[in-house]
Design a protein around this motif. Structure first.
Motif, PDB file in Angstrom:
ATOM      1  N   ARG A 121       0.814  -1.225   0.000  1.00  0.00           N
ATOM      2  CA  ARG A 121       0.000   0.000   0.000  1.00  0.00           C
ATOM      3  C   ARG A 121       0.848   1.277   0.000  1.00  0.00           C
ATOM      4  N   ALA A 122       2.141   1.136   0.188  1.00  0.00           N
ATOM      5  CA  ALA A 122       3.018   2.303   0.321  1.00  0.00           C
ATOM      6  C   ALA A 122       3.275   2.962  -1.031  1.00  0.00           C
ATOM      7  N   PRO A 123       3.494   4.275  -1.028  1.00  0.00           N
ATOM      8  CA  PRO A 123       3.790   4.968  -2.276  1.00  0.00           C
ATOM      9  C   PRO A 123       5.176   4.597  -2.806  1.00  0.00           C
ATOM     10  N   ALA A 124       5.343   4.770  -4.095  1.00  0.00           N
ATOM     11  CA  ALA A 124       6.639   4.485  -4.722  1.00  0.00           C
ATOM     12  C   ALA A 124       7.729   5.319  -4.065  1.00  0.00           C
ATOM     13  N   GLY A 125       8.904   4.719  -3.941  1.00  0.00           N
ATOM     14  CA  GLY A 125      10.055   5.429  -3.413  1.00  0.00           C
ATOM     15  C   GLY A 125      10.132   5.537  -1.900  1.00  0.00           C
ATOM     16  N   TRP A 126       9.255   4.837  -1.190  1.00  0.00           N
ATOM     17  CA  TRP A 126       9.250   4.954   0.271  1.00  0.00           C
ATOM     18  C   TRP A 126      10.576   4.505   0.851  1.00  0.00           C
ATOM     19  N   ARG A 127      10.930   5.121   1.976  1.00  0.00           N
ATOM     20  CA  ARG A 127      12.156   4.768   2.703  1.00  0.00           C
ATOM     21  C   ARG A 127      11.849   3.992   3.972  1.00  0.00           C
ATOM     22  N   ARG A 128      10.736   4.357   4.623  1.00  0.00           N
ATOM     23  CA  ARG A 128      10.336   3.690   5.854  1.00  0.00           C
ATOM     24  C   ARG A 128       8.807   3.734   5.935  1.00  0.00           C
ATOM     25  N   ILE A 129       8.243   2.684   6.502  1.00  0.00           N
ATOM     26  CA  ILE A 129       6.809   2.631   6.788  1.00  0.00           C
ATOM     27  C   ILE A 129       6.662   2.522   8.296  1.00  0.00           C
ATOM     28  N   VAL A 130       5.734   3.284   8.841  1.00  0.00           N
ATOM     29  CA  VAL A 130       5.432   3.240  10.268  1.00  0.00           C
ATOM     30  C   VAL A 130       3.936   2.991  10.412  1.00  0.00           C
ATOM     31  N   ALA A 131       3.580   2.021  11.237  1.00  0.00           N
ATOM     32  CA  ALA A 131       2.165   1.739  11.491  1.00  0.00           C
ATOM     33  C   ALA A 131       1.955   1.518  12.976  1.00  0.00           C
ATOM     34  N   ASP A 132       0.911   2.119  13.488  1.00  0.00           N
ATOM     35  CA  ASP A 132       0.480   1.938  14.865  1.00  0.00           C
ATOM     36  C   ASP A 132      -0.962   1.431  14.775  1.00  0.00           C
ATOM     37  N   ILE A 133      -1.184   0.194  15.155  1.00  0.00           N
ATOM     38  CA  ILE A 133      -2.491  -0.436  14.972  1.00  0.00           C
ATOM     39  C   ILE A 133      -2.977  -0.995  16.297  1.00  0.00           C
ATOM     40  N   GLU A 134      -4.203  -0.617  16.650  1.00  0.00           N
ATOM     41  CA  GLU A 134      -4.867  -1.173  17.828  1.00  0.00           C
ATOM     42  C   GLU A 134      -5.898  -2.185  17.357  1.00  0.00           C
ATOM     43  N   VAL A 135      -6.122  -3.207  18.190  1.00  0.00           N
ATOM     44  CA  VAL A 135      -7.046  -4.267  17.790  1.00  0.00           C
ATOM     45  C   VAL A 135      -7.776  -4.817  19.010  1.00  0.00           C
ATOM     46  N   ILE A 136      -9.063  -5.038  18.831  1.00  0.00           N
ATOM     47  CA  ILE A 136      -9.891  -5.702  19.841  1.00  0.00           C
ATOM     48  C   ILE A 136     -10.679  -6.795  19.135  1.00  0.00           C
ATOM     49  N   GLU A 137     -10.615  -8.000  19.674  1.00  0.00           N
ATOM     50  CA  GLU A 137     -11.430  -9.087  19.131  1.00  0.00           C
ATOM     51  C   GLU A 137     -12.837  -8.961  19.696  1.00  0.00           C
ATOM     52  N   GLU A 138     -13.803  -8.979  18.791  1.00  0.00           N
ATOM     53  CA  GLU A 138     -15.209  -8.876  19.173  1.00  0.00           C
ATOM     54  C   GLU A 138     -15.957 -10.082  18.618  1.00  0.00           C
ATOM     55  N   ALA A 139     -17.153 -10.282  19.097  1.00  0.00           N
ATOM     56  CA  ALA A 139     -17.979 -11.356  18.545  1.00  0.00           C
ATOM     57  C   ALA A 139     -18.142 -11.100  17.050  1.00  0.00           C
TER      58      ALA A 139
END
Length: 136
Positions: free
Chosen positions: A17-35
């Motif tokens: 999903r990153a744009p062309a030429g990227w040097r670094r990707i940073v992602a902060d993702i929160e997750v909760i399992e639900e029914a």
């Protein structure tokens, strides 16, 4: 699926999903399992060259990435350590190396709590990257 395989699925999904030429990707993702599924909140961006400086365009966390994070959540949950993933921070370098940092506390954003320290770190990340590159 092993932990490494699950991690690599997340890395590959975000890198796609990153744009062309990227040097670094940073992602902060929160997750909760639900029914019936998972609730997620994410902040993801790439560091890309922009003239003589850098920019940090947002990366959309798509269905493939969400599915990969859900699979990672299940691997950790079922890993025998009685842990539930609350959030992760992922850094991917252009050379393919990556680093995950896991937090097993309940996710703050998804629970309606403002995390000033995390927000400040993510909002100021581009300045941290500039300083890191200047020090090299």
């Amino acid at each position: 699926m092993t932990l490494t395989e699950a991690q690599e699925r997340v890395v590959q999904a975000l890198a796609a999903r990153a744009p062309a030429g990227w040097r670094r990707i940073v992602a902060d993702i929160e997750v909760i399992e639900e029914a019936g599924g998972y609730a997620m909140d994410s902040v993801a961006f790439a560091i890309v060259p922009s003239g003589s400086d850098y920019a940090d365009p947002t990366i959309e966390v798509d269905r493939a990435t969400r599915d990969a994070v859900a699979a990672l959540h299940r691997v950790i949950r079922d890993g025998g350590e009685d842990r539930t993933l609350g959030s992760l921070e992922l850094t991917i370098e252009q050379d393919g190396t990556y680093r995950f940092a896991y937090d097993y506390a309940p996710p703050r954003r998804l629970n309606g709590q403002w995390d000033a320290d995390r927000e400040a770190r993510l909002d100021g990340y581009l300045d941290l990257y500039r300083a890191e590159m200047a020090a090299r």
